[in-house]
Write an enzyme that holds these catalytic residues in place. Structure first.
Site, mmCIF file in Angstrom:
data_model
loop_
_atom_site.group_PDB
_atom_site.id
_atom_site.type_symbol
_atom_site.label_atom_id
_atom_site.label_comp_id
_atom_site.label_asym_id
_atom_site.label_seq_id
_atom_site.Cartn_x
_atom_site.Cartn_y
_atom_site.Cartn_z
ATOM 1 N N GLY A 45 62.747 80.006 -23.914
ATOM 2 C CA GLY A 45 64.146 80.055 -23.510
ATOM 3 C C GLY A 45 64.742 78.673 -23.304
ATOM 4 N N CYS A 46 63.969 77.796 -22.690
ATOM 5 C CA CYS A 46 64.471 76.440 -22.416
ATOM 6 C C CYS A 46 64.633 75.641 -23.706
ATOM 7 C CB CYS A 46 63.536 75.728 -21.444
ATOM 8 S SG CYS A 46 63.462 76.553 -19.834
ATOM 9 N N THR A 47 63.750 75.857 -24.655
ATOM 10 C CA THR A 47 63.866 75.185 -25.954
ATOM 11 C C THR A 47 65.105 75.680 -26.680
ATOM 12 O OG1 THR A 47 61.475 74.880 -26.090
ATOM 13 C CG2 THR A 47 62.717 74.761 -28.163
ATOM 14 N N ALA A 50 68.215 74.138 -24.999
ATOM 15 C CA ALA A 50 68.349 72.714 -25.342
ATOM 16 C C ALA A 50 68.827 72.549 -26.784
ATOM 17 C CB ALA A 50 67.025 71.990 -25.121
#
Length: 153
Positions: A45-47, A50
């Site tokens: 999710g964070c990738t 970003a």
């Protein structure tokens, strides 16, 4: 205490992805800032979040805004993350959680994960928008929409 829309954002400093001290006065009060907090580098999710900001970074810049990503990851982890995914914006290493505390970002999933929250701060240093959702795919589009509204004022 947490920041609410309409509040002036206090000065802060934090180590950036190069290990240098980032001073908020270099940006806040001068241009629009999108500050997004996320749980951890290299997670799916964070990738995605970003990379969404990366793919629209030119739009943010053209509207006079800067993007700042914040997590508790180290500066060296941020460097690896930025390099692997060609992320052009500022990353801050909030190792002690002071920025999360300043902004009032709470943990999620029963306190197991650092929260995912996005803030849009206008060029006067006033918080204009706050968005909290574990759904990483919604943060960039919400932030870009608010930045466009501010640019049209």
């Amino acid at each position: 205490m947490s920041l609410q829309e309409g509040d002036k954002v206090d000065h802060f400093s934090c180590k950036d992805d190069n290990g240098a001290t980032f001073e908020s006065t270099s940006l806040l009060g001068k241009k629009v800032a999108v500050v997004y907090f996320y749980p951890k580098n290299f997670t799916p999710g964070c990738t995605k979040e970003a990379c969404d900001f990366r793919d629209h970074y030119t739009e943010f810049k053209e509207l006079g805004a800067e993007v700042i990503a914040v997590s508790s990851d180290s500066a060296s982890s941020h460097q690896k993350f930025k390099t692997k995914y060609r992320l052009p914006f500022i990353f801050l290493a909030d190792k002690d959680g002071q920025l999360r505390k300043l902004f009032g970002v709470k943990s999620s999933l029963l306190g197991l994960l650092p929260g995912r929250e996005t803030f849009v701060i206008d060029k006067n240093g006033v918080l204009r928008y706050r968005f909290n959702s574990l759904n990483a795919s919604k943060h960039m589009s919400k932030a870009l929409s608010v930045v466009k509204q501010i640019a049209d004022e």
